[in-house]
Design an enzyme around this catalytic site. Structure first.
Site, PDB file in Angstrom:
ATOM      1  N   SER A 154      56.454  58.248  98.484  1.00 44.06           N
ATOM      2  CA  SER A 154      55.940  59.239  99.565  1.00 44.06           C
ATOM      3  C   SER A 154      55.885  60.801  99.193  1.00 44.06           C
ATOM      4  O   SER A 154      56.750  61.363  98.131  1.00 44.06           O
ATOM      5  CB  SER A 154      57.008  59.070 100.736  1.00 44.06           C
ATOM      6  OG  SER A 154      56.996  57.959 101.262  1.00 44.06           O
ATOM      7  N   GLY A 155      54.956  61.628  99.714  1.00 42.76           N
ATOM      8  CA  GLY A 155      54.612  63.043  99.627  1.00 42.76           C
ATOM      9  C   GLY A 155      53.745  63.093  98.019  1.00 42.76           C
ATOM     10  O   GLY A 155      53.482  64.267  98.149  1.00 42.76           O
TER      11      GLY A 155
ATOM     12  N   ASP B  48      52.257  64.594 108.919  1.00 49.37           N
ATOM     13  CA  ASP B  48      53.479  64.461 108.083  1.00 49.37           C
ATOM     14  C   ASP B  48      53.122  65.121 106.824  1.00 49.37           C
ATOM     15  O   ASP B  48      52.543  64.777 105.882  1.00 49.37           O
ATOM     16  CB  ASP B  48      53.389  62.980 107.879  1.00 49.37           C
ATOM     17  CG  ASP B  48      54.401  62.507 106.922  1.00 49.37           C
ATOM     18  OD1 ASP B  48      55.486  63.315 106.620  1.00 49.37           O
ATOM     19  OD2 ASP B  48      54.538  61.403 106.355  1.00 49.37           O
TER      20      ASP B  48
ATOM     21  N   GLY C 297      59.312  55.543  97.268  1.00 49.12           N
ATOM     22  CA  GLY C 297      59.678  56.649  96.339  1.00 49.12           C
ATOM     23  C   GLY C 297      58.528  57.347  96.139  1.00 49.12           C
ATOM     24  O   GLY C 297      58.609  58.481  95.409  1.00 49.12           O
TER      25      GLY C 297
ATOM     26  N   HIS D 213      58.140  63.656 105.958  1.00 45.53           N
ATOM     27  CA  HIS D 213      59.278  62.710 106.291  1.00 45.53           C
ATOM     28  C   HIS D 213      60.207  62.461 105.012  1.00 45.53           C
ATOM     29  O   HIS D 213      61.038  61.707 105.325  1.00 45.53           O
ATOM     30  CB  HIS D 213      58.651  61.226 106.586  1.00 45.53           C
ATOM     31  CG  HIS D 213      57.977  60.505 105.582  1.00 45.53           C
ATOM     32  ND1 HIS D 213      56.647  60.674 105.121  1.00 45.53           N
ATOM     33  CD2 HIS D 213      58.752  59.588 104.599  1.00 45.53           C
ATOM     34  CE1 HIS D 213      56.485  59.790 104.121  1.00 45.53           C
ATOM     35  NE2 HIS D 213      57.597  59.241 103.599  1.00 45.53           N
TER      36      HIS D 213
END
Length: 219
Positions: A170-171, A71, A168, A26
């Protein structure tokens, strides 16, 4: 850690092979406009020889942008990273590893450090210790109130709130016993809200097989 910079936006990621980075599907990345930076603490002082462009983006074929299921995404870099004291590949969790609720782990990223709408993402890398929580705890009516944390997800944070990821991040990775267990997917925008602990894509046996097939090699 890998900082994935697209304009003013940032996501996190991990170097799992010298030319492959693992992150969340995402994340709002653009192959031609995103810079991958490795081995830094401060984004402002990134070393030029550790900056990379992306030549291939591979989102999981089952990714759902509404539910954020599956995801997970792989990024192929334009060259192999130089392994140094600051830049190393991160080991992924193994199918035989049994990470139980109550396990102490940590998360890291360059995201915001508060849920103030005016807050900016951080210039420096931050990390925080979190606890793997029971799926039933995160799915009850006081939290996500549904079946959000399924077998291919893991919930981690603090039952009291405060220790969490933020926008910020994410991932970025959930790291337990020096191996990556998950990828931050949901909850990062809630910034320590005790009702919404971080939800991570769990690196299941199926996801590990997809990673090996995509990167064409063992990990």
């Amino acid at each position: 850690m890998a900082a994935l910079i697209t304009g003013s936006r940032v996501c996190g990621g991990t170097l799992i092979k010298q030319n492959w980075v693992l992150t969340a599907a995402h994340c709002p990345l653009n192959r031609s406009a995103t810079t991958v930076i490795l081995g830094i603490h401060s984004r402002k002082t990134a070393r030029p020889n550790q900056k990379f462009s992306i030549i291939k983006m591979v989102r999981h074929p089952g990714f759902n942008s509404q539910s954020f299921r599956n995801d997970i995404m792989l990024l192929k870099l334009n060259r192999r990273a130089k392994i140094t004291k600051e830049v190393k590949t991160l080991l992924l969790i193994r199918p035989k590893d049994n990470i139980k609720p109550g396990t102490q782990c940590f998360v890291a990223g360059w995201g915001k450090t508060s849920n103030n709408p005016k807050a900016k993402t951080s210039d420096t890398l931050h990390e925080v210790n979190v606890t793997v929580l029971e799926s039933s705890f995160c799915n009850d009516e006081r939290h996500y109130d549904g079946h959000v944390v399924t077998e291919d997800r893991v919930c981690a944070g603090s039952q009291e709130g405060g220790k969490d990821t933020c926008q910020g991040d994410s991932g970025g990775p959930l790291i337990c016993h020096k191996r990556q267990l998950g990828i931050l997917s949901l909850g990062g925008s809630r910034c320590g809200d005790r009702k919404y602990p971080g939800v991570y894509t769990r690196l299941t046996k199926a996801y590990l097989a997809w990673i090996r097939k995509t990167t064409k090699g063992g990990l």
